[in-house]
Structures are given as structure tokens and as C-alpha cells.
Design an enzyme around this catalytic site. Structure first.
Site, short mmCIF file in Angstrom:
data_model
loop_
_atom_site.label_atom_id
_atom_site.label_comp_id
_atom_site.label_asym_id
_atom_site.label_seq_id
_atom_site.Cartn_x
_atom_site.Cartn_y
_atom_site.Cartn_z
N ASP A 127 0.85 -1.18 0.00
CA ASP A 127 0.00 0.00 0.00
C ASP A 127 0.90 1.24 0.00
O ASP A 127 1.88 1.29 -0.75
CB ASP A 127 -0.94 -0.07 1.21
N TYR A 177 -2.94 9.95 2.51
CA TYR A 177 -4.00 10.37 1.60
C TYR A 177 -3.92 11.83 1.18
O TYR A 177 -4.17 12.16 0.01
CB TYR A 177 -5.37 10.04 2.21
N HIS A 222 -6.66 -7.27 -1.56
CA HIS A 222 -5.79 -6.17 -1.10
C HIS A 222 -4.94 -6.60 0.10
O HIS A 222 -3.85 -6.07 0.30
CB HIS A 222 -6.67 -4.98 -0.73
#
Length: 313
Positions: free
Chosen positions: A102, A230, A290
Site C-alpha cells: 500500500d 491520503y 488487497h
């Protein structure tokens, strides 16, 4: 997990929580993603330690049991790279194999670009290396309710998450990200509303696992995690030639929702990533989601250990 040792290591101006198992000169350093923590690598740490490697996983700054930076709003992914280098220095380690997932993969690649002398090889899960300075994903072809777009909006995710306790937020994200569809909310929904409270956890993720995650995020909260990665995906140090020279392995789950983000699947399958990572091998896990390293640890471990063995001489 009882053999995994835990310490706090001073790195620059703060202390990082570090988990470690195994010994010897060959070191594997693990970078987690979100909503993960050092514990996400539990299966891989034990597996590589059993093969004679020293396995080290840490909570990134602002996550879990690691300390919060003084000015979290100023932090970027490059701070995580600097932390990793400082951690290796503090532990007296010259060079390591780097494993990232990630946004941890984004930091792993940047470590390979900026400090190639510290990297033996790089293994990443799910996330390819994309030109630094550009958005990691292209939000514009996706609806407004795309989860990254929502979480990039200051205050929105904080309000969404704040309606629930920490354990419920982790539960919801694990369920959501385990699916093969991109998490997208309707205009009258928030991301947490996408999960029915009656939905069970994935079969490979236990209530005990959830409790461990929750106990760590109860300490740190989610504010820093929403800043990095983010809200800092477009912020990067200027790199003249952003190539990763180290041997690299990208492991991709065929059922990872991120493959459906516009451009990602073709970027990986056409070999375009080799322009930035020339010595790249890509392996696919057919049923992998994921969280394939937790879902299918034996398959992921086999790929990791084979790659380490190939490049560990």
C-alpha cells in the site's frame, strides 16, 4: 507471535515502536500501509526469521505505538523514508531488504531511489512505482464518492470515522478493502456507510486480530493516517532520475480492488513500470485481495522467501 520482541527506538525527534524477530546479518525491513500496523506482517516476519533473516517491522510515525510528530500537517511520505534510514542507522544496519505494501510500497520505492546503497532488494505488494510528484491514482475518472477523494477532503473522514469506535472503523475498512470492487460512496453516503454492521469479518481475519489493530489505533487515532498518505499523495521531493536500481518484486492480487482504479492494471501488465524499475519481476496471485499477505500468507511467503534467496547471496 510470542517470540516477536518489541522496543522503542529513538529516530530523529521521536520514538518509533519496533517489532523484531530473528537474528543475523541479513535484514528484512517491513513497511505497513493503512489501516495496518506492524502486526500486518506477523506471518511474513515469522516466515523469513525461520529462514535465517532478521525481520523488523515498525509502526510509522503517527501510527500505533510510535510517537506523533510535532507538526503532523507538515509531514509527507519522504519523512517515512527518512525515518527508515534513521532506524537502520540506530540499529547499526548498513543494508536491508525492503518489503512494503500500500503506501508502504511508495515509501519503499522512494527509499530505493534516494538511498540505493541501503537497499539489497525491494518487494512490494499491490502498489506499483509511479512517477514521483504525480498523483498516485487518477481520481478524476472516478465518481466523487471514491474513497481516496473523500479521505483527501479535510475533516470529512474524521467526521465519518468519529461516528464509530476505533474497532468498528478498522472492521469496516478491512471488510471494504477485502472486496474486489473499488470503494465508492453515493452522494448521500459516507464511506463507513458502505458496510452493513451485520457483515462478518473475512474468514482469515479473526476477532483477535481486530482487537490487536484496534488497541494500537486507539493509541494513535486516525488523524495522522489521513494526512499521510491520503492528503500528501501529490507532495514529493524533486528527483532528477527516479529509477529504482535494486532488484524488485511486485506481488499483485488478481482480486485486489486497486487493479480496477483507472490506469493501474494496464500500467502493471504492459511493463510500463520497468521504465522506473528496470530490474522488476511481477507475480500474480489469482485469489489474492488487497490484504493477500494476511489472506494467503503461505503463497505470499513462498514468493518473498524465493526472491530473498535469489538475491541474498
Amino acid at each position: 507471535m510470542e517470540k516477536i520482541q518489541h522496543t522503542n527506538v529513538q529516530v530523529s525527534e521521536l520514538k518509533l515502536h519496533v517489532a523484531e524477530i530473528g537474528s543475523g546479518p541479513k535484514v528484512v525491513l517491513f513497511f505497513h500501509g493503512f489501516p495496518e500496523i506492524w502486526y500486518t506482517w506477523r506471518h511474513q516476519m515469522v516466515a523469513v526469521a525461520n529462514k535465517g533473516y532478521r525481520a523488523i517491522a515498525f509502526d510509522h510515525r503517527g501510527y500505533g505505538l510510535s510517537e506523533q510528530p510535532a507538526e503532523p500537517e507538515r509531514a509527507t511520505l519522504l519523512d517515512l523514508v527518512d525515518d527508515a534510514v534513521a532506524l537502520l542507522d540506530s540499529l547499526g544496519i548498513d543494508k536491508a531488504f525492503i518489503v512494503g505494501k500500500d503506501f508502504g510500497a511508495l515509501s519503499a520505492y522512494r527509499l530505493g531511489v534516494l538511498h540505493p546503497e541501503r537497499v539489497s532488494a525491494i518487494i512490494t505488494l499491490g502498489t506499483p512505482f509511479i512517477q514521483p510528484g504525480l498523483s498516485v491514482v487518477q481520481n478524476h475518472p472516478l465518481p466523487e464518492g471514491f474513497y481516496i477523494s473523500r479521505w483527501q477532503e479535510p475533516g470529512r473522514a474524521e467526521a465519518d470515522f468519529g461516528r464509530f469506535d476505533v474497532k468498528t472503523v478498522i472492521r469496516n475498512i478491512y471488510i471494504l478493502f477485502s472486496r474486489s470492487e473499488i470503494p465508492i460512496a453515493a452522494a448521500d453516503q459516507e464511506i463507513m456507510d458502505l458496510i452493513d454492521p451485520a457483515t462478518p469479518l473475512p474468514p482469515w481475519f479473526s476477532e483477535e486480530d481486530l482487537s490487536v489493530y484496534a488497541s494500537l489505533y486507539e493509541k494513535s487515532g486516525f488523524c495522522f493516517a489521513l494526512q499521510v498518505p491520503y492528503r500528501k499523495l501529490k507532495v514529493d521531493r524533486s528527483l532528477i532520475d527516479p529509477k529504482v536500481s535494486a532488484p524488485s518484486l511486485l506481488i499483485v492480487g488478481e482480486k485486489d480492488y486497486s487493479l480496477k482504479i483507472p490506469g493501474v492494471n494496464s500500467y502493471i501488465r504492459t511493463g510500463a513500470m520497468k521504465h522506473l524499475v528496470p530490474d522488476l519481476d511481477v507475480k500474480f496471485i489469482e485469489e489474492g485481495t488487497h490484504f493477500m499477505h494476511e489472506q494467503l500468507p503461505e503463497q505470499v511467503n513462498q514468493l518473498i522467501i524465493a526472491f530473498l534467496g535469489k538475491h541474498g547471496a
